[in-house]
Motif scaffolding. Structure first.
Motif, PDB file in Angstrom:
ATOM      1  N   ALA A   1       0.828  -1.211   0.000  1.00  0.00           N
ATOM      2  CA  ALA A   1       0.000   0.000   0.000  1.00  0.00           C
ATOM      3  C   ALA A   1       0.861   1.260   0.000  1.00  0.00           C
ATOM      4  O   ALA A   1       0.446   2.321  -0.489  1.00  0.00           O
ATOM      5  CB  ALA A   1      -0.927   0.000   1.211  1.00  0.00           C
ATOM      6  N   THR A   2       2.084   1.156   0.525  1.00  0.00           N
ATOM      7  CA  THR A   2       3.009   2.287   0.540  1.00  0.00           C
ATOM      8  C   THR A   2       3.728   2.439  -0.797  1.00  0.00           C
ATOM      9  O   THR A   2       4.437   3.418  -1.018  1.00  0.00           O
ATOM     10  CB  THR A   2       4.047   2.092   1.672  1.00  0.00           C
ATOM     11  OG1 THR A   2       3.382   1.725   2.871  1.00  0.00           O
ATOM     12  CG2 THR A   2       4.830   3.363   1.947  1.00  0.00           C
ATOM     13  N   GLY A   3       3.542   1.453  -1.676  1.00  0.00           N
ATOM     14  CA  GLY A   3       4.186   1.511  -2.984  1.00  0.00           C
ATOM     15  C   GLY A   3       5.414   0.635  -3.113  1.00  0.00           C
ATOM     16  O   GLY A   3       6.127   0.692  -4.119  1.00  0.00           O
ATOM     17  N   VAL A   4       5.679  -0.188  -2.088  1.00  0.00           N
ATOM     18  CA  VAL A   4       6.839  -1.089  -2.141  1.00  0.00           C
ATOM     19  C   VAL A   4       6.510  -2.268  -3.062  1.00  0.00           C
ATOM     20  O   VAL A   4       5.493  -2.928  -2.893  1.00  0.00           O
ATOM     21  CB  VAL A   4       7.206  -1.608  -0.731  1.00  0.00           C
ATOM     22  CG1 VAL A   4       8.360  -2.597  -0.811  1.00  0.00           C
ATOM     23  CG2 VAL A   4       7.553  -0.453   0.194  1.00  0.00           C
ATOM     24  N   GLU A   5       7.371  -2.508  -4.029  1.00  0.00           N
ATOM     25  CA  GLU A   5       7.132  -3.594  -4.976  1.00  0.00           C
ATOM     26  C   GLU A   5       7.856  -4.885  -4.599  1.00  0.00           C
ATOM     27  O   GLU A   5       7.487  -5.967  -5.055  1.00  0.00           O
ATOM     28  CB  GLU A   5       7.570  -3.165  -6.385  1.00  0.00           C
ATOM     29  CG  GLU A   5       6.778  -1.982  -6.946  1.00  0.00           C
ATOM     30  CD  GLU A   5       7.244  -1.592  -8.330  1.00  0.00           C
ATOM     31  OE1 GLU A   5       8.065  -2.336  -8.912  1.00  0.00           O
ATOM     32  OE2 GLU A   5       6.806  -0.540  -8.827  1.00  0.00           O
ATOM     33  N   HIS A   6       8.897  -4.768  -3.768  1.00  0.00           N
ATOM     34  CA  HIS A   6       9.722  -5.935  -3.477  1.00  0.00           C
ATOM     35  C   HIS A   6       9.614  -6.285  -1.988  1.00  0.00           C
ATOM     36  O   HIS A   6      10.205  -5.609  -1.137  1.00  0.00           O
ATOM     37  CB  HIS A   6      11.179  -5.662  -3.846  1.00  0.00           C
ATOM     38  CG  HIS A   6      11.347  -5.145  -5.248  1.00  0.00           C
ATOM     39  ND1 HIS A   6      11.129  -5.931  -6.356  1.00  0.00           N
ATOM     40  CD2 HIS A   6      11.680  -3.912  -5.704  1.00  0.00           C
ATOM     41  CE1 HIS A   6      11.340  -5.210  -7.451  1.00  0.00           C
ATOM     42  NE2 HIS A   6      11.666  -3.979  -7.077  1.00  0.00           N
ATOM     43  N   VAL A   7       8.845  -7.326  -1.683  1.00  0.00           N
ATOM     44  CA  VAL A   7       8.656  -7.780  -0.307  1.00  0.00           C
ATOM     45  C   VAL A   7       9.097  -9.240  -0.216  1.00  0.00           C
ATOM     46  O   VAL A   7       8.668 -10.073  -1.013  1.00  0.00           O
ATOM     47  CB  VAL A   7       7.190  -7.644   0.149  1.00  0.00           C
ATOM     48  CG1 VAL A   7       7.024  -8.146   1.581  1.00  0.00           C
ATOM     49  CG2 VAL A   7       6.721  -6.195   0.042  1.00  0.00           C
ATOM     50  N   TYR A   8       9.965  -9.531   0.757  1.00  0.00           N
ATOM     51  CA  TYR A   8      10.506 -10.881   0.916  1.00  0.00           C
ATOM     52  C   TYR A   8      10.263 -11.364   2.347  1.00  0.00           C
ATOM     53  O   TYR A   8      10.234 -10.570   3.289  1.00  0.00           O
ATOM     54  CB  TYR A   8      12.009 -10.894   0.635  1.00  0.00           C
ATOM     55  CG  TYR A   8      12.373 -10.353  -0.731  1.00  0.00           C
ATOM     56  CD1 TYR A   8      12.394 -11.191  -1.844  1.00  0.00           C
ATOM     57  CD2 TYR A   8      12.681  -8.994  -0.910  1.00  0.00           C
ATOM     58  CE1 TYR A   8      12.728 -10.692  -3.103  1.00  0.00           C
ATOM     59  CE2 TYR A   8      13.017  -8.492  -2.159  1.00  0.00           C
ATOM     60  CZ  TYR A   8      13.037  -9.351  -3.259  1.00  0.00           C
ATOM     61  OH  TYR A   8      13.348  -8.851  -4.499  1.00  0.00           O
ATOM     62  N   GLY A   9      10.102 -12.674   2.488  1.00  0.00           N
ATOM     63  CA  GLY A   9       9.887 -13.256   3.806  1.00  0.00           C
ATOM     64  C   GLY A   9      11.060 -14.120   4.240  1.00  0.00           C
ATOM     65  O   GLY A   9      11.741 -14.721   3.424  1.00  0.00           O
ATOM     66  N   PHE A  10      11.283 -14.173   5.567  1.00  0.00           N
ATOM     67  CA  PHE A  10      12.311 -15.059   6.115  1.00  0.00           C
ATOM     68  C   PHE A  10      11.703 -15.916   7.214  1.00  0.00           C
ATOM     69  O   PHE A  10      10.705 -15.530   7.836  1.00  0.00           O
ATOM     70  CB  PHE A  10      13.509 -14.263   6.652  1.00  0.00           C
ATOM     71  CG  PHE A  10      13.199 -13.404   7.857  1.00  0.00           C
ATOM     72  CD1 PHE A  10      13.345 -13.891   9.137  1.00  0.00           C
ATOM     73  CD2 PHE A  10      12.773 -12.087   7.706  1.00  0.00           C
ATOM     74  CE1 PHE A  10      13.063 -13.102  10.256  1.00  0.00           C
ATOM     75  CE2 PHE A  10      12.491 -11.270   8.797  1.00  0.00           C
ATOM     76  CZ  PHE A  10      12.635 -11.790  10.082  1.00  0.00           C
ATOM     77  N   GLY A  11      12.255 -17.101   7.433  1.00  0.00           N
ATOM     78  CA  GLY A  11      11.763 -17.966   8.498  1.00  0.00           C
ATOM     79  C   GLY A  11      11.750 -19.426   8.093  1.00  0.00           C
ATOM     80  O   GLY A  11      12.368 -19.838   7.110  1.00  0.00           O
ATOM     81  N   GLU A  12      10.991 -20.220   8.864  1.00  0.00           N
ATOM     82  CA  GLU A  12      10.846 -21.646   8.566  1.00  0.00           C
ATOM     83  C   GLU A  12       9.686 -21.911   7.611  1.00  0.00           C
ATOM     84  O   GLU A  12       9.587 -22.994   7.042  1.00  0.00           O
ATOM     85  CB  GLU A  12      10.640 -22.432   9.863  1.00  0.00           C
ATOM     86  CG  GLU A  12      11.864 -22.520  10.745  1.00  0.00           C
ATOM     87  CD  GLU A  12      11.654 -23.423  11.946  1.00  0.00           C
ATOM     88  OE1 GLU A  12      11.920 -24.633  11.830  1.00  0.00           O
ATOM     89  OE2 GLU A  12      11.218 -22.920  12.998  1.00  0.00           O
ATOM     90  N   ASN A  13       8.797 -20.959   7.474  1.00  0.00           N
ATOM     91  CA  ASN A  13       7.647 -21.106   6.585  1.00  0.00           C
ATOM     92  C   ASN A  13       8.101 -21.540   5.190  1.00  0.00           C
ATOM     93  O   ASN A  13       9.074 -21.018   4.649  1.00  0.00           O
ATOM     94  CB  ASN A  13       6.895 -19.774   6.509  1.00  0.00           C
ATOM     95  CG  ASN A  13       5.593 -19.867   5.738  1.00  0.00           C
ATOM     96  OD1 ASN A  13       5.593 -20.064   4.529  1.00  0.00           O
ATOM     97  ND2 ASN A  13       4.481 -19.735   6.440  1.00  0.00           N
ATOM     98  N   ALA A  14       7.380 -22.499   4.627  1.00  0.00           N
ATOM     99  CA  ALA A  14       7.768 -23.066   3.328  1.00  0.00           C
ATOM    100  C   ALA A  14       7.812 -22.019   2.226  1.00  0.00           C
ATOM    101  O   ALA A  14       8.534 -22.187   1.232  1.00  0.00           O
ATOM    102  CB  ALA A  14       6.805 -24.183   2.948  1.00  0.00           C
ATOM    103  N   ARG A  15       7.066 -20.920   2.376  1.00  0.00           N
ATOM    104  CA  ARG A  15       7.007 -19.895   1.339  1.00  0.00           C
ATOM    105  C   ARG A  15       8.030 -18.772   1.566  1.00  0.00           C
ATOM    106  O   ARG A  15       8.031 -17.784   0.848  1.00  0.00           O
ATOM    107  CB  ARG A  15       5.589 -19.324   1.272  1.00  0.00           C
ATOM    108  CG  ARG A  15       4.542 -20.378   0.922  1.00  0.00           C
ATOM    109  CD  ARG A  15       3.142 -19.811   0.896  1.00  0.00           C
ATOM    110  NE  ARG A  15       2.940 -18.877  -0.197  1.00  0.00           N
ATOM    111  CZ  ARG A  15       1.814 -18.206  -0.412  1.00  0.00           C
ATOM    112  NH1 ARG A  15       0.785 -18.369   0.422  1.00  0.00           N
ATOM    113  NH2 ARG A  15       1.714 -17.373  -1.426  1.00  0.00           N
TER     114      ARG A  15
END
Length: 233
Positions: free
Chosen positions: A56-70
């Motif tokens: 919503a702020t206009g960020v196009e690149h969002v990445y996740g970290f953790g144990e989650n498979a995705r």
């Protein structure tokens, strides 16, 4: 690169709930340069909310970290030890093996975010991973001190030594859980004991009594023998 490590009940006295804390932390997205990236905890219950606010702020690149498979930056193996952790993680298509000099599962989660940020800015991941072995806990955030008991060696103090883990910087339910897990993972010898000295968690507002009472469940499930409590809460 903007990192949000997790949403916890810190400073809850100033907010109605954890969603409001997430919204306050999301203000960091407004300062990103164009084409900047956001790195979020995929294991956190507020990941979807933060992801939505970043876009919503206009960020196009969002990445996740953790144990989650995705997760983009994914933990695939983790061995926790009393004074360090050994991990294998998948970072941007690369398998990274690292030893983390500061112990604790919470430190592993933070390191995943660091490895992800390093990858995004084009750093040498092998150098970053090798440097993590020299990581040590900061004063007030897990630094360890070995103290000599004035009475010398006894059954309760084998070798006459006491290990003091300094977690005195601040406290909230998440950091209390991390500290108790770290204490539980620290080995004792002979008739040695694990002792917890806990002060009040501040800035919790109307939630304070409930969150302090909930610490009992954290402690009962560990090998902590003695608990000392300080403060009106």
């Amino acid at each position: 690169v903007a990192i949000v490590t997790m949403i916890a009940a810190a400073h809850l006295g100033f907010f109605r709930n954890l969603d409001e804390i997430a919204k306050a932390k999301a203000e960091i997205f407004e300062g990103l340069e164009p084409e900047g990236a956001v790195v979020l905890n995929r294991d956190d219950a507020r990941f979807k909310l933060l992801d939505k606010m970043a876009h919503a702020t206009g960020v196009e690149h969002v990445y996740g970290f953790g144990e989650n498979a995705r997760s983009t930056f994914k933990l695939t193996k983790c061995e926790l030890h009393a004074d360090h952790s050994d991990i294998i993680a998948r970072i941007g298509g690369h398998e990274v093996t690292a030893r983390i000099g500061a112990p604790g599962r919470h430190m592993v989660q933070n390191v995943l975010a660091v490895l992800g940020a390093a990858h995004l800015v084009g750093a040498d991941l092998d150098k970053v991973a090798s440097a993590l072995a020299d990581l040590s806990a900061e004063r007030g955030r897990g630094k360890r001190h070995v103290l000599r008991h004035p009475g010398g060696s006894t059954s309760s103090y084998p070798g006459g030594l006491i290990t003091l883990i300094d977690e005195s910087y601040n406290a909230n339910p998440a950091s209390m859980a991390a500290a108790m897990a770290l204490l539980n993972a620290t080995p004792v010898t002979g008739e040695g004991r694990r002792i917890a000295v806990l002060g009040d968690m501040l800035e919790l507002g109307d939630h304070s009594a409930k969150l302090h009472a909930a610490l009992a469940d954290l402690i009962v499930g560990t090998g902590t023998r003695t608990v000392f409590l300080g403060g009106p809460e």
